[in-house]
Design a protein around this motif. Structure first.
Motif, PDB file in Angstrom:
ATOM      1  N   GLN A 192       0.847  -1.198   0.000  1.00  0.00           N
ATOM      2  CA  GLN A 192       0.000   0.000   0.000  1.00  0.00           C
ATOM      3  C   GLN A 192       0.884   1.251   0.000  1.00  0.00           C
ATOM      4  O   GLN A 192       1.811   1.369   0.781  1.00  0.00           O
ATOM      5  CB  GLN A 192      -0.865  -0.020   1.258  1.00  0.00           C
ATOM      6  CG  GLN A 192      -1.923   1.038   1.294  1.00  0.00           C
ATOM      7  CD  GLN A 192      -3.227   0.539   0.716  1.00  0.00           C
ATOM      8  OE1 GLN A 192      -3.640  -0.554   0.990  1.00  0.00           O
ATOM      9  NE2 GLN A 192      -3.853   1.351  -0.100  1.00  0.00           N
ATOM     10  N   GLN A 193       0.591   2.195  -0.901  1.00  0.00           N
ATOM     11  CA  GLN A 193       1.333   3.447  -0.923  1.00  0.00           C
ATOM     12  C   GLN A 193       0.947   4.273   0.304  1.00  0.00           C
ATOM     13  O   GLN A 193      -0.209   4.304   0.703  1.00  0.00           O
ATOM     14  CB  GLN A 193       1.010   4.222  -2.195  1.00  0.00           C
ATOM     15  CG  GLN A 193       1.849   5.463  -2.355  1.00  0.00           C
ATOM     16  CD  GLN A 193       1.679   6.074  -3.729  1.00  0.00           C
ATOM     17  OE1 GLN A 193       1.336   5.398  -4.680  1.00  0.00           O
ATOM     18  NE2 GLN A 193       1.929   7.360  -3.829  1.00  0.00           N
TER      19      GLN A 193
ATOM     20  N   LEU B 286       2.053  16.269   2.005  1.00  0.00           N
ATOM     21  CA  LEU B 286       3.272  15.954   1.255  1.00  0.00           C
ATOM     22  C   LEU B 286       3.065  14.847   0.230  1.00  0.00           C
ATOM     23  O   LEU B 286       3.834  14.741  -0.723  1.00  0.00           O
ATOM     24  CB  LEU B 286       4.387  15.532   2.224  1.00  0.00           C
ATOM     25  CG  LEU B 286       4.702  16.500   3.362  1.00  0.00           C
ATOM     26  CD1 LEU B 286       5.826  15.942   4.226  1.00  0.00           C
ATOM     27  CD2 LEU B 286       5.050  17.879   2.837  1.00  0.00           C
ATOM     28  N   GLY B 287       2.098  14.003   0.453  1.00  0.00           N
ATOM     29  CA  GLY B 287       1.902  12.865  -0.438  1.00  0.00           C
ATOM     30  C   GLY B 287       2.941  11.787  -0.169  1.00  0.00           C
ATOM     31  O   GLY B 287       3.433  11.626   0.940  1.00  0.00           O
ATOM     32  N   ASN B 288       3.283  11.056  -1.219  1.00  0.00           N
ATOM     33  CA  ASN B 288       4.276   9.995  -1.124  1.00  0.00           C
ATOM     34  C   ASN B 288       5.650  10.665  -1.065  1.00  0.00           C
ATOM     35  O   ASN B 288       6.121  11.194  -2.061  1.00  0.00           O
ATOM     36  CB  ASN B 288       4.163   9.065  -2.335  1.00  0.00           C
ATOM     37  CG  ASN B 288       5.107   7.892  -2.231  1.00  0.00           C
ATOM     38  OD1 ASN B 288       5.632   7.595  -1.158  1.00  0.00           O
ATOM     39  ND2 ASN B 288       5.333   7.229  -3.344  1.00  0.00           N
ATOM     40  N   ALA B 289       6.275  10.666   0.100  1.00  0.00           N
ATOM     41  CA  ALA B 289       7.475  11.470   0.334  1.00  0.00           C
ATOM     42  C   ALA B 289       8.749  10.634   0.297  1.00  0.00           C
ATOM     43  O   ALA B 289       8.918   9.747   1.122  1.00  0.00           O
ATOM     44  CB  ALA B 289       7.353  12.168   1.685  1.00  0.00           C
ATOM     45  N   PRO B 290       9.654  10.932  -0.654  1.00  0.00           N
ATOM     46  CA  PRO B 290      10.962  10.271  -0.634  1.00  0.00           C
ATOM     47  C   PRO B 290      11.670  10.576   0.691  1.00  0.00           C
ATOM     48  O   PRO B 290      11.559  11.681   1.223  1.00  0.00           O
ATOM     49  CB  PRO B 290      11.712  10.909  -1.806  1.00  0.00           C
ATOM     50  CG  PRO B 290      10.662  11.545  -2.659  1.00  0.00           C
ATOM     51  CD  PRO B 290       9.523  11.881  -1.746  1.00  0.00           C
ATOM     52  N   SER B 291      12.396   9.585   1.236  1.00  0.00           N
ATOM     53  CA  SER B 291      12.942   9.711   2.595  1.00  0.00           C
ATOM     54  C   SER B 291      13.869  10.911   2.775  1.00  0.00           C
ATOM     55  O   SER B 291      13.827  11.557   3.812  1.00  0.00           O
ATOM     56  CB  SER B 291      13.623   8.420   3.024  1.00  0.00           C
ATOM     57  OG  SER B 291      14.667   8.104   2.140  1.00  0.00           O
ATOM     58  N   GLU B 292      14.676  11.244   1.783  1.00  0.00           N
ATOM     59  CA  GLU B 292      15.593  12.386   1.942  1.00  0.00           C
ATOM     60  C   GLU B 292      14.815  13.704   2.018  1.00  0.00           C
ATOM     61  O   GLU B 292      15.087  14.547   2.874  1.00  0.00           O
ATOM     62  CB  GLU B 292      16.604  12.437   0.790  1.00  0.00           C
ATOM     63  CG  GLU B 292      17.662  13.517   1.017  1.00  0.00           C
ATOM     64  CD  GLU B 292      18.721  13.544  -0.084  1.00  0.00           C
ATOM     65  OE1 GLU B 292      19.282  14.635  -0.299  1.00  0.00           O
ATOM     66  OE2 GLU B 292      18.973  12.502  -0.708  1.00  0.00           O
ATOM     67  N   LYS B 293      13.836  13.863   1.131  1.00  0.00           N
ATOM     68  CA  LYS B 293      13.007  15.077   1.168  1.00  0.00           C
ATOM     69  C   LYS B 293      12.228  15.157   2.480  1.00  0.00           C
ATOM     70  O   LYS B 293      12.114  16.224   3.074  1.00  0.00           O
ATOM     71  CB  LYS B 293      12.022  15.083  -0.005  1.00  0.00           C
ATOM     72  CG  LYS B 293      12.565  15.726  -1.272  1.00  0.00           C
ATOM     73  CD  LYS B 293      11.666  15.449  -2.439  1.00  0.00           C
ATOM     74  CE  LYS B 293      10.752  16.503  -2.856  1.00  0.00           C
ATOM     75  NZ  LYS B 293      10.054  16.215  -4.117  1.00  0.00           N
ATOM     76  N   LEU B 294      11.706  14.013   2.918  1.00  0.00           N
ATOM     77  CA  LEU B 294      10.940  13.967   4.167  1.00  0.00           C
ATOM     78  C   LEU B 294      11.832  14.351   5.340  1.00  0.00           C
ATOM     79  O   LEU B 294      11.447  15.150   6.195  1.00  0.00           O
ATOM     80  CB  LEU B 294      10.339  12.579   4.379  1.00  0.00           C
ATOM     81  CG  LEU B 294       9.436  12.423   5.596  1.00  0.00           C
ATOM     82  CD1 LEU B 294       8.221  13.350   5.511  1.00  0.00           C
ATOM     83  CD2 LEU B 294       8.977  10.979   5.737  1.00  0.00           C
TER      84      LEU B 294
ATOM     85  N   THR C 202      -0.038   8.095   6.718  1.00  0.00           N
ATOM     86  CA  THR C 202      -1.332   7.481   6.440  1.00  0.00           C
ATOM     87  C   THR C 202      -1.192   5.977   6.255  1.00  0.00           C
ATOM     88  O   THR C 202      -0.307   5.513   5.534  1.00  0.00           O
ATOM     89  CB  THR C 202      -1.932   8.092   5.152  1.00  0.00           C
ATOM     90  OG1 THR C 202      -2.033   9.502   5.318  1.00  0.00           O
ATOM     91  CG2 THR C 202      -3.299   7.520   4.852  1.00  0.00           C
ATOM     92  N   HIS C 203      -2.090   5.234   6.895  1.00  0.00           N
ATOM     93  CA  HIS C 203      -2.196   3.778   6.712  1.00  0.00           C
ATOM     94  C   HIS C 203      -3.645   3.498   6.317  1.00  0.00           C
ATOM     95  O   HIS C 203      -4.520   3.397   7.179  1.00  0.00           O
ATOM     96  CB  HIS C 203      -1.849   3.025   8.004  1.00  0.00           C
ATOM     97  CG  HIS C 203      -0.457   3.264   8.479  1.00  0.00           C
ATOM     98  ND1 HIS C 203       0.639   2.680   7.884  1.00  0.00           N
ATOM     99  CD2 HIS C 203       0.024   4.043   9.479  1.00  0.00           C
ATOM    100  CE1 HIS C 203       1.742   3.077   8.519  1.00  0.00           C
ATOM    101  NE2 HIS C 203       1.386   3.913   9.477  1.00  0.00           N
ATOM    102  N   LEU C 204      -3.914   3.391   5.021  1.00  0.00           N
ATOM    103  CA  LEU C 204      -5.285   3.243   4.536  1.00  0.00           C
ATOM    104  C   LEU C 204      -5.940   1.945   4.977  1.00  0.00           C
ATOM    105  O   LEU C 204      -7.165   1.839   4.996  1.00  0.00           O
ATOM    106  CB  LEU C 204      -5.312   3.355   3.011  1.00  0.00           C
ATOM    107  CG  LEU C 204      -4.905   4.723   2.458  1.00  0.00           C
ATOM    108  CD1 LEU C 204      -4.858   4.702   0.944  1.00  0.00           C
ATOM    109  CD2 LEU C 204      -5.831   5.819   2.957  1.00  0.00           C
ATOM    110  N   ASP C 205      -5.132   0.954   5.360  1.00  0.00           N
ATOM    111  CA  ASP C 205      -5.667  -0.344   5.758  1.00  0.00           C
ATOM    112  C   ASP C 205      -5.939  -0.455   7.261  1.00  0.00           C
ATOM    113  O   ASP C 205      -6.264  -1.523   7.751  1.00  0.00           O
ATOM    114  CB  ASP C 205      -4.711  -1.459   5.314  1.00  0.00           C
ATOM    115  CG  ASP C 205      -3.302  -1.271   5.870  1.00  0.00           C
ATOM    116  OD1 ASP C 205      -2.943  -0.138   6.270  1.00  0.00           O
ATOM    117  OD2 ASP C 205      -2.549  -2.259   5.900  1.00  0.00           O
TER     118      ASP C 205
END
Length: 187
Positions: A2-3, A49-57, A170-173
């Protein structure tokens, strides 16, 4: 897999979440929305932020830490119910806040810190709100005049202290679906 998404938000105090939950239990009888937000997930988004690459995050986490350093907590007052989307079948049902210069300032600092970390953020006007429900599913068209019911449910001003900004994942599940990853205390 899950994204997952990340966002910075103002944390709503637990006692206020429970009070809003109590009001939502009554609102559910009036407003047939498909999904009601779990009370533990109530918040005011500052930067998605959406799906955040670890370095940017990681850069955003550091930037927000610096930006909020020394910021004081403040009070917010809940104002009224409202919707986003089509007037006759709204997509989002929310509770907003009275205008707050302090909230605007914190949002601006978080937003700027995230853009400086390389995130492309939503540029629409900031409309602070707590999402209560999603997707109108009523047989009849939605009627805006029903939004006045908040005053009946909460005749006294709902004022509370804001003392934390949180980075959520976010954990959609899962329910609740927002997991705090980093907490920034406002003194």
């Amino acid at each position: 897999m899950q994204q997952t998404h990340f966002f910075f938000a103002v944390k709503i105090p637990e006692e206020i979440k429970l009070l809003i939950k109590e009001k939502c239990d009554k609102l559910k009888e009036i407003f047939p929305f498909s999904t009601w937000v779990h009370h533990e997930d109530l918040h005011i988004t500052l930067a998605f932020l959406g799906n955040a690459p670890s370095e940017k995050l990681s850069n955003a986490v550091g930037n927000v830490n610096a930006a909020l350093s020394g910021r004081n907590g403040f009070y917010l007052e809940m104002n009224k119910l409202g919707t986003f989307g089509k007037e006759e079948s709204p997509r989002i049902f929310w509770l907003d806040t009275k205008e707050s210069n302090e909230l605007e300032a914190v949002r601006k600092k978080v937003f700027t810190a995230c853009t400086e970390a390389g995130f492309q953020l939503e540029t629409r006007h900031f409309k602070p709100h707590i999402t209560l429900a999603r997707k109108w599913k009523g047989d009849q068209h939605f009627h805006k005049k029903l939004l006045d019911v908040w005053i009946e449910l909460q005749p006294e001003p709902l004022l509370f202290n804001i003392s934390e900004v949180v980075l959520y994942q976010t954990h959609l599940d899962k329910t609740p679906k927002y997991e705090p990853k980093k907490i920034y205390l406002l003194e």
